[in-house]
Design a protein around this motif. Structure first.
Motif, PDB file in Angstrom:
ATOM      1  N   MET A   1       0.895  -1.075   0.157  1.00 26.93           N
ATOM      2  CA  MET A   1      -0.025  -0.135   0.004  1.00 26.93           C
ATOM      3  C   MET A   1       0.990   1.187   0.174  1.00 26.93           C
ATOM      4  O   MET A   1       1.723   1.408   0.803  1.00 26.93           O
ATOM      5  N   TYR A   2       0.613   2.131  -0.844  1.00 23.03           N
ATOM      6  CA  TYR A   2       1.295   3.325  -1.020  1.00 23.03           C
ATOM      7  C   TYR A   2       0.523   4.439  -1.763  1.00 23.03           C
ATOM      8  O   TYR A   2      -0.457   4.045  -2.551  1.00 23.03           O
ATOM      9  N   PRO A   3       0.595   5.723  -1.510  1.00 17.91           N
ATOM     10  CA  PRO A   3      -0.300   6.545  -1.950  1.00 17.91           C
ATOM     11  C   PRO A   3       0.019   6.828  -3.414  1.00 17.91           C
ATOM     12  O   PRO A   3       0.882   6.566  -4.054  1.00 17.91           O
ATOM     13  N   LYS A   4      -1.329   7.092  -3.919  1.00 13.89           N
ATOM     14  CA  LYS A   4      -1.514   6.975  -5.351  1.00 13.89           C
ATOM     15  C   LYS A   4      -0.978   8.528  -5.841  1.00 13.89           C
ATOM     16  O   LYS A   4      -1.648   9.168  -6.302  1.00 13.89           O
ATOM     17  N   LEU A   5      -0.058   9.000  -5.496  1.00 12.44           N
ATOM     18  CA  LEU A   5       0.515  10.221  -5.662  1.00 12.44           C
ATOM     19  C   LEU A   5       1.698  10.252  -6.570  1.00 12.44           C
ATOM     20  O   LEU A   5       2.510   9.414  -6.518  1.00 12.44           O
ATOM     21  N   SER A   6       1.866  11.316  -7.218  1.00 18.37           N
ATOM     22  CA  SER A   6       2.994  11.540  -8.241  1.00 18.37           C
ATOM     23  C   SER A   6       4.132  11.771  -7.408  1.00 18.37           C
ATOM     24  O   SER A   6       4.084  12.604  -6.544  1.00 18.37           O
ATOM     25  N   HIS A   7       5.408  11.728  -8.110  1.00 23.04           N
ATOM     26  CA  HIS A   7       6.464  12.298  -7.418  1.00 23.04           C
ATOM     27  C   HIS A   7       6.428  13.648  -7.150  1.00 23.04           C
ATOM     28  O   HIS A   7       6.881  14.291  -5.987  1.00 23.04           O
ATOM     29  N   GLN A   8       6.048  14.367  -8.396  1.00 22.08           N
ATOM     30  CA  GLN A   8       5.627  15.746  -8.222  1.00 22.08           C
ATOM     31  C   GLN A   8       4.736  16.126  -6.817  1.00 22.08           C
ATOM     32  O   GLN A   8       5.140  16.989  -6.372  1.00 22.08           O
TER      33      GLN A   8
ATOM     34  N   ILE B   1       4.262  14.535  -4.018  1.00 23.70           N
ATOM     35  CA  ILE B   1       4.753  14.327  -3.143  1.00 23.70           C
ATOM     36  C   ILE B   1       5.880  15.171  -2.650  1.00 23.70           C
ATOM     37  O   ILE B   1       5.881  15.722  -1.647  1.00 23.70           O
ATOM     38  N   TYR B   2       6.623  15.918  -3.617  1.00 23.36           N
ATOM     39  CA  TYR B   2       7.504  16.837  -3.523  1.00 23.36           C
ATOM     40  C   TYR B   2       7.014  18.135  -2.972  1.00 23.36           C
ATOM     41  O   TYR B   2       7.408  18.718  -2.029  1.00 23.36           O
ATOM     42  N   GLU B   3       5.961  18.320  -3.829  1.00 21.06           N
ATOM     43  CA  GLU B   3       5.256  19.683  -3.506  1.00 21.06           C
ATOM     44  C   GLU B   3       4.634  19.702  -2.176  1.00 21.06           C
ATOM     45  O   GLU B   3       4.833  20.751  -1.504  1.00 21.06           O
TER      46      GLU B   3
ATOM     47  N   ALA C   1       8.780  21.679   1.306  1.00 23.08           N
ATOM     48  CA  ALA C   1       8.931  22.659   2.217  1.00 23.08           C
ATOM     49  C   ALA C   1       9.073  22.585   3.814  1.00 23.08           C
ATOM     50  O   ALA C   1      10.177  23.160   4.386  1.00 23.08           O
ATOM     51  N   LYS C   2       8.348  21.501   4.201  1.00 26.26           N
ATOM     52  CA  LYS C   2       8.158  21.126   5.316  1.00 26.26           C
ATOM     53  C   LYS C   2       9.693  20.623   5.686  1.00 26.26           C
ATOM     54  O   LYS C   2      10.454  20.942   6.871  1.00 26.26           O
ATOM     55  N   ILE C   3      10.308  19.719   5.135  1.00 25.32           N
ATOM     56  CA  ILE C   3      11.510  18.860   5.464  1.00 25.32           C
ATOM     57  C   ILE C   3      12.681  19.987   5.095  1.00 25.32           C
ATOM     58  O   ILE C   3      13.506  20.009   5.889  1.00 25.32           O
ATOM     59  N   TYR C   4      12.694  20.913   4.443  1.00 23.23           N
ATOM     60  CA  TYR C   4      13.558  22.020   4.239  1.00 23.23           C
ATOM     61  C   TYR C   4      13.770  22.616   5.445  1.00 23.23           C
ATOM     62  O   TYR C   4      14.632  22.967   6.154  1.00 23.23           O
TER      63      TYR C   4
ATOM     64  N   TYR D   1      11.594   8.398  -3.071  1.00 20.05           N
ATOM     65  CA  TYR D   1      11.245   7.880  -4.300  1.00 20.05           C
ATOM     66  C   TYR D   1      11.552   6.232  -4.319  1.00 20.05           C
ATOM     67  O   TYR D   1      11.018   5.558  -5.101  1.00 20.05           O
ATOM     68  N   SER D   2      12.860   6.116  -3.978  1.00 15.14           N
ATOM     69  CA  SER D   2      13.487   4.615  -4.224  1.00 15.14           C
ATOM     70  C   SER D   2      12.784   3.510  -3.336  1.00 15.14           C
ATOM     71  O   SER D   2      12.791   2.496  -3.540  1.00 15.14           O
ATOM     72  N   LYS D   3      12.128   4.049  -2.204  1.00 14.39           N
ATOM     73  CA  LYS D   3      11.580   3.237  -1.296  1.00 14.39           C
ATOM     74  C   LYS D   3      10.068   3.413  -1.224  1.00 14.39           C
ATOM     75  O   LYS D   3       9.395   2.819  -0.423  1.00 14.39           O
ATOM     76  N   LEU D   4       9.433   4.135  -1.971  1.00 14.82           N
ATOM     77  CA  LEU D   4       7.957   4.183  -2.253  1.00 14.82           C
ATOM     78  C   LEU D   4       7.310   3.119  -2.376  1.00 14.82           C
ATOM     79  O   LEU D   4       6.127   2.754  -1.617  1.00 14.82           O
ATOM     80  N   GLU D   5       7.799   1.804  -2.906  1.00 16.30           N
ATOM     81  CA  GLU D   5       7.056   0.814  -3.054  1.00 16.30           C
ATOM     82  C   GLU D   5       7.072  -0.174  -1.675  1.00 16.30           C
ATOM     83  O   GLU D   5       6.337  -1.024  -1.426  1.00 16.30           O
ATOM     84  N   GLN D   6       7.988   0.400  -0.876  1.00 15.06           N
ATOM     85  CA  GLN D   6       8.270  -0.361   0.544  1.00 15.06           C
ATOM     86  C   GLN D   6       7.139   0.197   1.709  1.00 15.06           C
ATOM     87  O   GLN D   6       7.183  -0.367   2.745  1.00 15.06           O
ATOM     88  N   TYR D   7       6.573   1.486   1.247  1.00 13.65           N
ATOM     89  CA  TYR D   7       5.669   1.866   1.934  1.00 13.65           C
ATOM     90  C   TYR D   7       4.333   1.227   2.139  1.00 13.65           C
ATOM     91  O   TYR D   7       3.980   0.629   1.381  1.00 13.65           O
ATOM     92  N   ASP D   8       4.142   0.663   3.407  1.00 10.10           N
ATOM     93  CA  ASP D   8       2.982  -0.423   3.747  1.00 10.10           C
ATOM     94  C   ASP D   8       1.831   0.242   3.967  1.00 10.10           C
ATOM     95  O   ASP D   8       0.527  -0.526   4.188  1.00 10.10           O
ATOM     96  N   GLY D   9       1.774   1.422   4.364  1.00 16.60           N
ATOM     97  CA  GLY D   9       0.495   2.159   4.928  1.00 16.60           C
ATOM     98  C   GLY D   9       0.050   1.938   6.381  1.00 16.60           C
ATOM     99  O   GLY D   9      -0.826   2.378   6.921  1.00 16.60           O
ATOM    100  N   ARG D  10       1.055   1.367   7.175  1.00 12.87           N
ATOM    101  CA  ARG D  10       0.651   1.061   8.655  1.00 12.87           C
ATOM    102  C   ARG D  10       0.790   2.298   9.360  1.00 12.87           C
ATOM    103  O   ARG D  10       0.029   2.650  10.574  1.00 12.87           O
ATOM    104  N   HIS D  11       1.543   3.233   8.885  1.00 17.52           N
ATOM    105  CA  HIS D  11       1.727   4.678   9.510  1.00 17.52           C
ATOM    106  C   HIS D  11       1.575   5.784   8.613  1.00 17.52           C
ATOM    107  O   HIS D  11       1.521   5.404   7.359  1.00 17.52           O
ATOM    108  N   PRO D  12       1.092   6.821   9.256  1.00 22.20           N
ATOM    109  CA  PRO D  12       0.758   8.094   8.167  1.00 22.20           C
ATOM    110  C   PRO D  12       1.987   8.401   7.263  1.00 22.20           C
ATOM    111  O   PRO D  12       3.096   8.234   7.626  1.00 22.20           O
ATOM    112  N   PHE D  13       1.710   8.690   5.909  1.00 23.32           N
ATOM    113  CA  PHE D  13       2.579   8.836   5.069  1.00 23.32           C
ATOM    114  C   PHE D  13       3.587   9.812   5.335  1.00 23.32           C
ATOM    115  O   PHE D  13       4.969   9.862   5.108  1.00 23.32           O
TER     116      PHE D  13
END
Length: 171
Positions: free
Chosen positions: A6-13, A15-17, A21-24, A49-61
């Protein structure tokens, strides 16, 4: 039965948007060198991006992404042994539409407040930074720091109470 990843159906763009800013801001508060902040932010998104497929949805994105950012910061600090950024630099990165007098007063207050944050315990500083610079919820902070939500709330409460006390003494 096969369990789908399970991972969000969001584009890389997207996710970045949503998170760049928060991470920066989270890194900018902790790291002096702006280029290192930019490198760390980029590194986080490459890892995300490289680990996106490993996101399992158990925790908030958001908590998952900030866990990656937190780990990157720990790795960076171990390598650099760097102290947090001076508050003039932090204050200058905040843009406002206020009058110059208001900006100056706000800058002095902000500088005083962030100077006081450095007197808090390491855990309290982490909670305050993730809450206000990372704009995260308590459950996300708990996940990132590997603590219970109740302990994060206590750290937050005690940190804010200590800051209020210190700012009152200063006034």
């Amino acid at each position: 039965m096969t369990t789908a990843i399970m991972y969000p159906k969001l584009s890389h763009q997207q996710i970045y948007e949503d998170y760049s800013a928060k991470i920066y801001r989270y890194f900018r508060y902790r790291v002096k060198n702006v280029w290192d902040v930019e490198d760390l932010t980029t590194t986080v998104f490459i890892k995300v991006y490289s680990k996106l497929e490993q996101y399992d949805g158990r925790h908030p994105f958001g908590a998952w992404i900030f866990r990656i950012a937190h780990n990157a910061l720990i790795d960076y600090m171990r390598k650099k042994r760097e102290s947090p950024v001076d508050q003039d630099t932090f204050s200058n990165m905040v843009a406002t539409d206020k009058l110059p007098e208001e900006c100056l007063l706000n800058q002095e207050t902000t500088e005083g407040l962030w100077d006081k944050v450095h007197t808090l315990t390491k855990d309290q500083r982490n909670v305050i930074a993730l809450r206000y610079l990372g704009d995260l919820r308590m459950n996300e902070i708990a996940e990132i720091l590997g603590k219970t939500e109740a302990s994060v709330k206590i750290l937050h409460f005690r940190g804010i109470k200590k800051l209020q006390q210190l700012m009152t003494e200063q006034a």
